[in-house]
Design a protein around this motif. Structure first.
Motif, mmCIF file in Angstrom:
data_model
loop_
_atom_site.group_PDB
_atom_site.id
_atom_site.type_symbol
_atom_site.label_atom_id
_atom_site.label_comp_id
_atom_site.label_asym_id
_atom_site.label_seq_id
_atom_site.Cartn_x
_atom_site.Cartn_y
_atom_site.Cartn_z
ATOM 1 N N TYR A 66 34.409 50.908 42.559
ATOM 2 C CA TYR A 66 34.977 51.563 43.748
ATOM 3 C C TYR A 66 35.812 52.793 43.415
ATOM 4 O O TYR A 66 35.636 53.836 44.055
ATOM 5 C CB TYR A 66 35.776 50.556 44.570
ATOM 6 N N HIS A 105 35.221 44.426 50.078
ATOM 7 C CA HIS A 105 34.311 43.734 49.160
ATOM 8 C C HIS A 105 34.454 42.218 49.283
ATOM 9 O O HIS A 105 33.467 41.494 49.390
ATOM 10 C CB HIS A 105 34.590 44.168 47.728
ATOM 11 N N ALA A 117 41.738 50.079 36.569
ATOM 12 C CA ALA A 117 40.594 50.967 36.794
ATOM 13 C C ALA A 117 40.964 52.081 37.775
ATOM 14 O O ALA A 117 40.607 53.242 37.568
ATOM 15 C CB ALA A 117 39.417 50.165 37.323
ATOM 16 N N GLU A 167 39.487 44.597 49.951
ATOM 17 C CA GLU A 167 39.362 43.739 51.123
ATOM 18 C C GLU A 167 37.945 43.781 51.680
ATOM 19 O O GLU A 167 37.363 42.740 52.001
ATOM 20 C CB GLU A 167 40.366 44.146 52.198
ATOM 21 N N HIS A 199 43.066 44.017 36.263
ATOM 22 C CA HIS A 199 41.932 44.786 35.740
ATOM 23 C C HIS A 199 41.530 45.889 36.734
ATOM 24 O O HIS A 199 41.334 47.046 36.366
ATOM 25 C CB HIS A 199 40.772 43.812 35.511
ATOM 26 N N VAL A 200 41.412 45.497 38.009
ATOM 27 C CA VAL A 200 41.012 46.449 39.045
ATOM 28 C C VAL A 200 42.074 47.539 39.198
ATOM 29 O O VAL A 200 41.753 48.729 39.301
ATOM 30 C CB VAL A 200 40.779 45.708 40.375
ATOM 31 N N TYR A 203 29.657 47.326 48.414
ATOM 32 C CA TYR A 203 29.225 45.955 48.158
ATOM 33 C C TYR A 203 27.724 45.899 47.872
ATOM 34 O O TYR A 203 27.272 45.185 46.977
ATOM 35 C CB TYR A 203 29.573 45.093 49.372
ATOM 36 N N LYS A 209 32.938 44.969 35.732
ATOM 37 C CA LYS A 209 33.361 44.248 36.931
ATOM 38 C C LYS A 209 33.044 45.088 38.163
ATOM 39 O O LYS A 209 33.147 46.312 38.128
ATOM 40 C CB LYS A 209 34.863 43.978 36.872
ATOM 41 N N GLU A 210 32.701 44.380 39.235
ATOM 42 C CA GLU A 210 32.361 45.090 40.463
ATOM 43 C C GLU A 210 33.537 45.926 40.976
ATOM 44 O O GLU A 210 33.363 46.965 41.592
ATOM 45 C CB GLU A 210 31.934 44.080 41.533
ATOM 46 N N GLY A 211 34.744 45.429 40.721
ATOM 47 C CA GLY A 211 35.919 46.144 41.217
ATOM 48 C C GLY A 211 36.087 47.522 40.621
ATOM 49 O O GLY A 211 36.743 48.379 41.209
ATOM 50 N N GLU A 232 31.768 39.521 50.526
ATOM 51 C CA GLU A 232 31.374 38.413 49.657
ATOM 52 C C GLU A 232 31.463 37.083 50.424
ATOM 53 O O GLU A 232 30.568 36.247 50.333
ATOM 54 C CB GLU A 232 32.298 38.385 48.438
ATOM 55 N N THR A 272 37.385 36.669 39.969
ATOM 56 C CA THR A 272 37.895 37.406 38.815
ATOM 57 C C THR A 272 36.759 37.691 37.822
ATOM 58 O O THR A 272 36.829 38.650 37.074
ATOM 59 C CB THR A 272 39.017 36.637 38.101
ATOM 60 N N ASP A 273 35.717 36.847 37.832
ATOM 61 C CA ASP A 273 34.583 37.104 36.934
ATOM 62 C C ASP A 273 33.686 38.210 37.466
ATOM 63 O O ASP A 273 33.171 39.016 36.691
ATOM 64 C CB ASP A 273 33.746 35.830 36.759
ATOM 65 N N SER A 274 33.492 38.246 38.781
ATOM 66 C CA SER A 274 32.576 39.257 39.313
ATOM 67 C C SER A 274 33.313 40.547 39.688
ATOM 68 O O SER A 274 32.953 41.618 39.224
ATOM 69 C CB SER A 274 31.827 38.706 40.523
ATOM 70 N N TYR A 275 34.343 40.435 40.524
ATOM 71 C CA TYR A 275 35.032 41.649 40.978
ATOM 72 C C TYR A 275 36.046 42.121 39.946
ATOM 73 O O TYR A 275 36.294 43.312 39.797
ATOM 74 C CB TYR A 275 35.727 41.379 42.312
#
Lengths: 128, 229
Positions: free
Chosen positions: A57, B41, B74, B39, B70-71, A35, A52-54, B45, B62-65
């Motif tokens: 990780y 993160h 990744a 969780e 999408h996640v 974070y 994106k931050e996600g 937040e 959804t805009d930041s993380y």
């Protein structure tokens, strides 16, 4: 940002996120958790974030799996335990190689795309 | 894309559920990693912005993380890349047998692999751990059944279940350390609820306590501790 631009950005990010993360951890004196890193990256850029931050990780985990980062878990009183990362010596070696690769790539690409042409001389200028 | 894309998650639990759905069929360890990262993160937040409600924070997440889909993508991408790197069998340099030295070298390479020896140690060790686990299981079960007549049997049973969870966690870590086999991560319950809720979650049964009471006996410990008042 258009869909095409977004897709291009995603393609670019696939290797660059790892480079940025190694760079952030190499600069930092203390161990950082996910974070914390995400917020540092966010502060460094005013506009829409590049990734994106996600997505940082899984990259952190794969860097740790490759032995370039070490991690430890610290219980936190406000929620789930935090995983703190630190760059290893091996990671620093890799980072210096990647940095050189990135510098070369950037210079090469800039020659053809005319990026920041007001700041840098174009090849024609340099030749003359 | 599924219909769930159009409805953004309203709470952390919603988000985690959507993420789990998006990762359906992936490696269990990967799912656990993704869920615990998300969780941690999202809770960080929320605690960084205490003036806003969970719902309003989740609206911007959804805009930041990134959206759950999408996640998830990744994680799946990165894991494939990581497995490619990690897949070649490790032969320790001390063994001196590299792949090029023909069939004999490859056959004897296993003796140079440190993992062979730690795995052997693990199997020897499992005699003692096995005896311990068996003793604990039999003692715990019989005593909690026997004491069920008295009221002590119920807290004893709860304590026994807690102990088996701790032991299985220890066993998982032992397997990981000695054989290099990766065990699925257990997502830490970030329950801010009281001990009744924790026990309820543990027994997979809903035992919701009265809010005032659960607030009163809120356990602040985040590490895996099992506490009875």
């Amino acid at each position: 940002m258009s869909e095409a631009a977004r897709k291009f950005q995603r393609d670019l990010n696939s290797g660059l996120v790892a480079l940025v993360l190694l760079g952030v951890l190499a600069e930092s004196d203390e161990d950082l958790y996910g974070y914390d890193i995400a917020k540092r990256l966010q502060q460094a850029r005013a506009g829409e974030p590049l990734f994106k931050e996600g997505t940082i990780y899984p990259v952190l985990r794969s860097l740790a799996a490759s032995g370039w980062l070490s991690s430890r878990i610290v219980p936190s009183y406000s929620g789930p335990p935090r995983r703190y990362y630190r760059i290893t010596e091996e990671g620093r070696v890799v980072l210096s190689e990647w940095r050189a690769a990135w510098r070369d790539t950037r210079e090469f690409v800039d020659q053809f795309t005319g990026a920041s042409d007001s700041m840098n001389p174009t090849p024609e200028d340099r030749a003359s | 894309m599924t219909v769930t894309d159009s409805t953004p998650p309203r709470s952390i639990d919603d988000y985690l559920k959507a993420l789990r759905r998006a990762l359906n069929g992936a490696d269990p360890a990967l799912i656990q990693d993704a869920l615990s990262d998300a969780e941690a993160h999202l809770r960080a937040e929320c605690s960084a912005r205490p003036d806003q409600s969970e719902e309003s924070i989740l609206r911007t997440i959804t805009d930041s993380y990134g959206s759950p889909e999408h996640v998830a993508a990744a994680y799946l991408e990165t894991d494939q890349a990581a497995q490619k790197v990690l897949s070649p069998p490790r032969v320790s340099s001390a063994g001196g047998a590299d792949n090029s030295s023909g069939i004999r070298g490859r056959f004897f390479a296993v003796y140079g692999d440190v993992r062979s020896w730690t795995s052997l140690m693990f199997m020897l060790l499992s005699l003692f751990t096995g005896i311990l686990y068996f003793t604990v299981a039999v003692t715990g079960l019989t005593l909690s059944l026997g004491l069920m007549i008295l009221i002590i049997g119920i807290p004893f049973f709860v304590g026994f279940i807690g102990l088996t969870r701790v032991l299985s966690l220890v066993e998982g870590r032992l397997v990981e350390a000695m054989t290099g086999e990766r065990m699925p991560r257990r997502v830490k319950p970030a329950h801010t609820g009281g001990w009744l809720e924790r026990i309820g979650a543990m027994l997979r049964a809903c035992v919701p306590g009265p809010p005032s009471f659960t607030n009163f006996c809120r356990c602040r410990s985040a590490s895996f501790t099992f506490r009875l008042p």
